[in-house]
Structures are given as C-alpha cells and as structure tokens.
Scaffold this motif. Sequence first.
Motif, PDB file in Angstrom:
ATOM      1  N   VAL A 273       0.877  -1.170   0.000  1.00  0.00           N
ATOM      2  CA  VAL A 273       0.000   0.000   0.000  1.00  0.00           C
ATOM      3  C   VAL A 273       0.913   1.217   0.000  1.00  0.00           C
ATOM      4  N   ALA A 274       0.865   2.001  -1.071  1.00  0.00           N
ATOM      5  CA  ALA A 274       1.876   3.047  -1.221  1.00  0.00           C
ATOM      6  C   ALA A 274       1.362   4.213  -2.046  1.00  0.00           C
ATOM      7  N   GLU A 275       1.942   5.386  -1.762  1.00  0.00           N
ATOM      8  CA  GLU A 275       1.694   6.551  -2.602  1.00  0.00           C
ATOM      9  C   GLU A 275       2.478   6.372  -3.892  1.00  0.00           C
ATOM     10  N   THR A 276       1.829   6.614  -5.008  1.00  0.00           N
ATOM     11  CA  THR A 276       2.451   6.357  -6.301  1.00  0.00           C
ATOM     12  C   THR A 276       3.061   7.616  -6.899  1.00  0.00           C
ATOM     13  N   LEU A 408       6.510   6.463  -3.919  1.00  0.00           N
ATOM     14  CA  LEU A 408       7.206   7.451  -3.099  1.00  0.00           C
ATOM     15  C   LEU A 408       7.474   6.923  -1.699  1.00  0.00           C
ATOM     16  N   ARG A 409       6.476   6.341  -1.084  1.00  0.00           N
ATOM     17  CA  ARG A 409       6.610   5.801   0.277  1.00  0.00           C
ATOM     18  C   ARG A 409       5.387   4.928   0.534  1.00  0.00           C
ATOM     19  N   GLY A 410       5.516   4.034   1.531  1.00  0.00           N
ATOM     20  CA  GLY A 410       4.372   3.193   1.830  1.00  0.00           C
ATOM     21  C   GLY A 410       4.719   2.044   2.741  1.00  0.00           C
ATOM     22  N   ALA A 411       3.901   1.000   2.670  1.00  0.00           N
ATOM     23  CA  ALA A 411       4.036  -0.190   3.497  1.00  0.00           C
ATOM     24  C   ALA A 411       3.980  -1.424   2.615  1.00  0.00           C
ATOM     25  N   CYS A 412       4.779  -2.437   2.998  1.00  0.00           N
ATOM     26  CA  CYS A 412       4.867  -3.666   2.208  1.00  0.00           C
ATOM     27  C   CYS A 412       4.818  -4.853   3.165  1.00  0.00           C
ATOM     28  N   TRP A 413       3.828  -5.724   2.983  1.00  0.00           N
ATOM     29  CA  TRP A 413       3.716  -6.937   3.783  1.00  0.00           C
ATOM     30  C   TRP A 413       4.234  -8.116   2.968  1.00  0.00           C
ATOM     31  N   VAL A 414       5.039  -8.967   3.589  1.00  0.00           N
ATOM     32  CA  VAL A 414       5.684 -10.077   2.885  1.00  0.00           C
ATOM     33  C   VAL A 414       5.405 -11.377   3.631  1.00  0.00           C
ATOM     34  N   GLY A 415       4.915 -12.377   2.890  1.00  0.00           N
ATOM     35  CA  GLY A 415       4.659 -13.697   3.459  1.00  0.00           C
ATOM     36  C   GLY A 415       5.390 -14.770   2.681  1.00  0.00           C
ATOM     37  N   PRO A 416       6.486 -15.318   3.194  1.00  0.00           N
ATOM     38  CA  PRO A 416       7.203 -16.388   2.485  1.00  0.00           C
ATOM     39  C   PRO A 416       6.274 -17.568   2.197  1.00  0.00           C
ATOM     40  N   LEU A 417       6.425 -18.142   1.014  1.00  0.00           N
ATOM     41  CA  LEU A 417       5.584 -19.277   0.614  1.00  0.00           C
ATOM     42  C   LEU A 417       6.189 -20.578   1.131  1.00  0.00           C
ATOM     43  N   LYS A 418       5.449 -21.253   1.999  1.00  0.00           N
ATOM     44  CA  LYS A 418       5.898 -22.526   2.542  1.00  0.00           C
ATOM     45  C   LYS A 418       5.681 -23.639   1.534  1.00  0.00           C
ATOM     46  N   SER A 419       4.573 -23.572   0.798  1.00  0.00           N
ATOM     47  CA  SER A 419       4.278 -24.619  -0.186  1.00  0.00           C
ATOM     48  C   SER A 419       3.498 -24.005  -1.338  1.00  0.00           C
TER      49      SER A 419
END
Length: 425
Positions: A273-276, A408-419
Amino acid sequence: MQITSEQHDDLLELHVQGRLDNEWSATLDQAIDDALRQGYHSLLVDLSGVVYASSAGLGVLTRAHGQFRAIRGFFGVGGAQGPVAEVIRLTGLAKMLLVDLEKARITRGVGQSTISLPGKLALTDDIEFVVYDPTPNSTMTCQVFGDAERFAAGTYSSADVVQIPFSPDTGAIGLGAFGDNFEECSTRFGELLAVQGNVAQLATSGSGRPDYQTARGEFIPKASMLYGATWTGRYERLLRFDGRDPESRIELHALVEQALSLTNSSAAAVVIVAETAGLVGASLRKSPVQATKANGSRFDHPEVRDWLFFTPERSFPRSLAVVAGIAAKTPLTGDATALTPLLRPLRRDGNILGHFHAAAFPFRPFKKRQLNVAETVTSLFDAEQLQGLLHLVHDQREISGTGDSEFLRGACWVGPLKSVTRRAT
C-alpha cells in the motif's frame, strides 16, 4: 495569502497570512495535503496573520482535523485574533481546533501520535526501510490454478472455470469475473485482485471502471476464475519504506527484490500500500474466451492493440495503490516451479520474477509505524473510491518504453511461501 513553514522536531508549523476565504482556502488545503504526503503526522497552523476567515476556510481546517485524527496524529490551530477568533468560537469549532501555540511547539503533538513498537532500520542506496515482525516465522500456502500459458493464443471454455471464494485471510491475482458460471461471465473475464476479503475486478465489458466486493458478516466474495493464484496465511514481515532522498522514486522491481532479501525468501506473497509516482500496466480489452486470428497470438502486432490496453505513460500519479502478487527468485526450484506459467521477469537484467496487480485509490494518509494489512486495505475499499485496476508490467522498449511503476513511500507486507500446489479444476 502567504504560507511559510517552520519545523519543530516532528512538528510542522504553517504560518498563514492574509484572508482565509474561498479564493485562498485551496492554497492552505494544498499545503496541508503536501505535509501529509511528506509523512508529517503533527501539524500546527498559526493564524495570527489571518484577518478574515470564511466557512470555506474553516472547512479546510475541520477536514484537516479529521484527516490527522484518522491517522492518530496531531492537528491544532492557534494564534487566531479578533474576527477570526470570534467566528471560530461562534461556529462551535474552538474546542476541536484551538490549541496554545507555545505549548504545542514544545510537546510537538507527541502525546497524540501513534504509539507502536519500534522496528529495525535497514538501508539500501535509494530506500530506507523500517522492518517490523508482526507474526515472526509465519508462512503462506499458495495454490495455482488454470492454464496461464494458453492466454497468448488459446481460448477458454466452461471446463476451465474454477470457483474461488475470497475469505478475509486470502489473497489472489488472476483473470476472473464476478458470477456463478462460465455463461454469466464469458464476456466479462478480466484482471482480478484480492486482499484480505477485498476483491476488485476489471470487466472487459462496460464502462471500464472496476467493480469490487468486500467480505462482510457471513458474506464471502467469490468469482469464476480462468487462471491465477491464491495464498492463505499470515504475513511475516511489514516493511515501511521511503526514499532516502526527497526526490527519490522507488521502482517496483527494486522494492520487491529488497522485500525478498529482507525476509530471506526465495518466493513470497507480497502486498503493498503506497503513494504512487505513477503506475505502468496493462488491462484486457476483450475477454480471452474470444478466439484470436488464425495461428495468431494476442501479443502479435497490431492485433495486440485490440486485446490489450497499455498505459501510454505512468498513470494514477499521487494516488494510493494497493498492489498484490507473487514474487520469486530464479531459478525456481521444488514445488515453486508450479508458479512458472504465472511469473515473468520484473526487469530484463534481473533475477526476480513476479506477477502483480494494482488497484488505485485517491490519496489518503495512513498511520505511522505498524499497520494491520486487513484494516488498511479494507478502509480504502470502504471509502468506495476505487479508480482503476491494472496488471503491472515493466515497459522495457528501448525508445518508447515507459519503464517501471514507481512509488514514493508506503508499506509492504511479505509472506514467504511454505508450499505451492496446483488446484484441480
């Protein structure tokens, strides 16, 4: 009107001089919007130089108060004198807006700003990250369905349709449409994005504006899908990011590469979710149920123009984008090879593959530090202002290419894929 600014640690103060009427209120509104976009969560407006304030001017101040309250920030107005102080009192806004200027300068609004656990700082040449671990060691499971490789030249039929429900813990990208069966959706299949029970879809018939559904109570959105991927689980890391220079533009491929690196992931689900600064992408003009020309490909020139719309320049600048997708490092190994038909290089000379869709909304500020992905994304859909939906691409044409999407700035959520598994149709 004249507006000058002064910074007191985390507090930005705007000194306003002149008439705060309908003609000049937009100038103050723009100054407040600029402060929000620059990441200020504490703002003080000094009206000691203002000789007149109309309802239009007071409306700017009350809207700003609401914006800062929504992000748990601080907004105050001080220094009002004579007729300006009187109109604020008579309209009942004094308790909401007025503060003591000197006291506010000293406290900097810290007591009213967001309180959150500290994160870890990580720096690259161009990007500053603050890394949070909301759910350490969490992983995602991913399912791939349909035949993405058939898109170039083939057609799809009722045998290809998979009904996918989108519960509040599910993310997804792919080609689909809202509807219960192939016949109902056959003329409308297009790009689809789902994040935490919020689903946006761009139909290939109609006005070109995306439709959306959100999970509420017992209602779970669902769609008929031709191909794509879903992921379920919790995101391990939250990365708050900003350019290290005020003029920095953060390209999608660089952000994704760092997200994988900071989570030590070979493949991961990613939500941004970020400002573009501008999005570069494509969308379908016609449903892929329709056939191509004999022995042709949807990517052949000039037929590609009939099938795909490409952004001629970066679109939706200064908007807020929700970006969702899958990213992986090359070479793909193990069960991650099931992602091969969906992923493409995010840049010509890179070793990062990805597939990302983006939903664009009007800009709005959000809280500092830790954010909940479901609350953040749902608040955007609840505002009912979805503007567009794109499949993001890196336009690498040597002369006329637009390049990559930029933020420009924002938030990034990351979920490693187990399978990663394939879902039967």
